[in-house]
Design a protein around this motif. Sequence first.
Motif, PDB file in Angstrom:
ATOM      1  N   UNK A   1      51.681  46.194  32.150  1.00 61.24           N
ATOM      2  CA  UNK A   1      50.987  47.211  31.353  1.00 61.24           C
ATOM      3  C   UNK A   1      49.999  46.542  30.399  1.00 61.24           C
ATOM      4  N   UNK A   2      48.981  47.260  30.032  1.00 61.42           N
ATOM      5  CA  UNK A   2      48.050  46.787  29.011  1.00 61.42           C
ATOM      6  C   UNK A   2      48.514  47.398  27.698  1.00 61.42           C
ATOM      7  N   UNK A   3      49.071  46.567  26.835  1.00 61.36           N
ATOM      8  CA  UNK A   3      49.673  47.031  25.588  1.00 61.36           C
ATOM      9  C   UNK A   3      48.804  46.636  24.399  1.00 61.36           C
ATOM     10  N   UNK A   4      48.876  47.425  23.347  1.00 60.70           N
ATOM     11  CA  UNK A   4      48.193  47.136  22.076  1.00 60.70           C
ATOM     12  C   UNK A   4      46.690  46.959  22.273  1.00 60.70           C
ATOM     13  N   UNK A   5      46.075  47.862  23.011  1.00 56.77           N
ATOM     14  CA  UNK A   5      44.644  47.782  23.265  1.00 56.77           C
ATOM     15  C   UNK A   5      43.800  47.869  22.008  1.00 56.77           C
ATOM     16  N   UNK A   6      44.311  48.453  20.957  1.00 54.94           N
ATOM     17  CA  UNK A   6      43.584  48.609  19.700  1.00 54.94           C
ATOM     18  C   UNK A   6      43.597  47.335  18.859  1.00 54.94           C
ATOM     19  N   UNK A   7      44.463  46.378  19.226  1.00 59.20           N
ATOM     20  CA  UNK A   7      44.627  45.156  18.426  1.00 59.20           C
ATOM     21  C   UNK A   7      43.736  44.046  18.990  1.00 59.20           C
ATOM     22  N   UNK A   8      42.904  43.431  18.139  1.00 59.45           N
ATOM     23  CA  UNK A   8      42.006  42.367  18.599  1.00 59.45           C
ATOM     24  C   UNK A   8      42.726  41.062  18.888  1.00 59.45           C
TER      25      UNK A   8
END
Length: 150
Positions: free
Chosen positions: A98-105
């Motif tokens: 899964x692609x997790x924490x997409x909002x975190x740089x």
Amino acid sequence: MAKASGDGKALALAAAALLLLSGCSGYSSPRFGGGGDEYVPEFEERGQYEEYVPSDEDIQAAIEDAAPSRWTCTYDPTFDGNWHNDVICQNGLSAHRPSLRGWDDFVTEAEILESGREYEAELNAQLENAEPWQPSWAEPGAGSPSWADN
């Protein structure tokens, strides 16, 4: 002259020993990959085997064994520069990233593990609330699978 006849006997003895030993371990021996005297029956002479047809209980047991189990998400870095996919989730039958924490740089290992545990709990909650898994051919009225028709 007596010495020459002694050498001849030794040479004859060595030749006989060599001949004797080479006959025991020739390339035609099955031990060394050859066929030797081993008899291999022709196709028609081989025994006939009964075709296995699974019973309904066997089919149901196979369905239950194949049903997905609980999801487990673990840290598995990809080293591709994308920190958001460093978790792999598996359930025994399938796996996905899964692609997790997409909002975190910038994602640390501890953060991605925490998000992975949350995602795992979400997947398992969906699994517990879902209908029991059945293959499409096992639905009522669907008939038997194509391999069972033969």
